[in-house]
Design a protein around this motif. Structure first.
Motif, PDB file in Angstrom:
ATOM      1  N   ASP A  61       0.806  -1.365   0.019  1.00 32.02           N
ATOM      2  CA  ASP A  61       0.118   0.109   0.012  1.00 32.02           C
ATOM      3  C   ASP A  61       0.947   1.121   0.031  1.00 32.02           C
ATOM      4  OD1 ASP A  61      -2.421  -1.644   0.450  1.00 32.02           O
ATOM      5  OD2 ASP A  61      -2.382  -1.247   2.605  1.00 32.02           O
ATOM      6  N   LEU A  76      -5.921   5.991   1.025  1.00 35.87           N
ATOM      7  CA  LEU A  76      -5.047   4.983   1.794  1.00 35.87           C
ATOM      8  C   LEU A  76      -5.789   4.407   3.087  1.00 35.87           C
ATOM      9  CD1 LEU A  76      -2.476   3.353   1.998  1.00 35.87           C
ATOM     10  CD2 LEU A  76      -1.629   5.177   3.424  1.00 35.87           C
ATOM     11  N   GLN A  79      -9.043   2.517   1.856  1.00 40.70           N
ATOM     12  CA  GLN A  79      -8.533   1.204   1.685  1.00 40.70           C
ATOM     13  C   GLN A  79      -8.394   0.196   3.019  1.00 40.70           C
ATOM     14  OE1 GLN A  79      -5.352   1.626  -1.196  1.00 40.70           O
ATOM     15  NE2 GLN A  79      -6.561   2.427  -2.719  1.00 40.70           N
TER      16      GLN A  79
END
Length: 86
Positions: A61, A76, A79
């Motif tokens: 990531d 981010l 997610q």
């Protein structure tokens, strides 16, 4: 407090910006625009986000692009939260 506001709160604390994030939007540039956002600050920011939201980021990531703007940093976190949902 929405997700972006929470990300800004963690960002402000991790980088000791003393409330400067109050004027930030999702389009506000971060990496390269904030001198406080160096390699050590990135680690503090990630730790702060993980602790605040109760998530863990995968190595996959973590690319420089996620630190480009407030919006990309918020994505981010989104997610990470989506992975936590059953």
């Amino acid at each position: 407090m929405n997700l972006t506001e929470q990300v800004l709160h963690v960002l402000d604390n991790a980088l000791s910006l003393r409330g400067r994030t109050a004027g930030f939007t999702r389009d506000t540039p971060l990496l390269g625009a904030l001198p406080e956002l160096d390699s050590m600050a990135v680690l503090a920011l990630l730790t702060g986000l993980e602790n605040h939201f109760g998530i863990t980021f995968n190595d996959d990531d973590l690319r420089g692009t996620v630190f480009a703007t407030v919006g990309s940093l918020s994505a981010l976190v989104e997610q990470g939260l989506a992975r936590q949902d059953p």
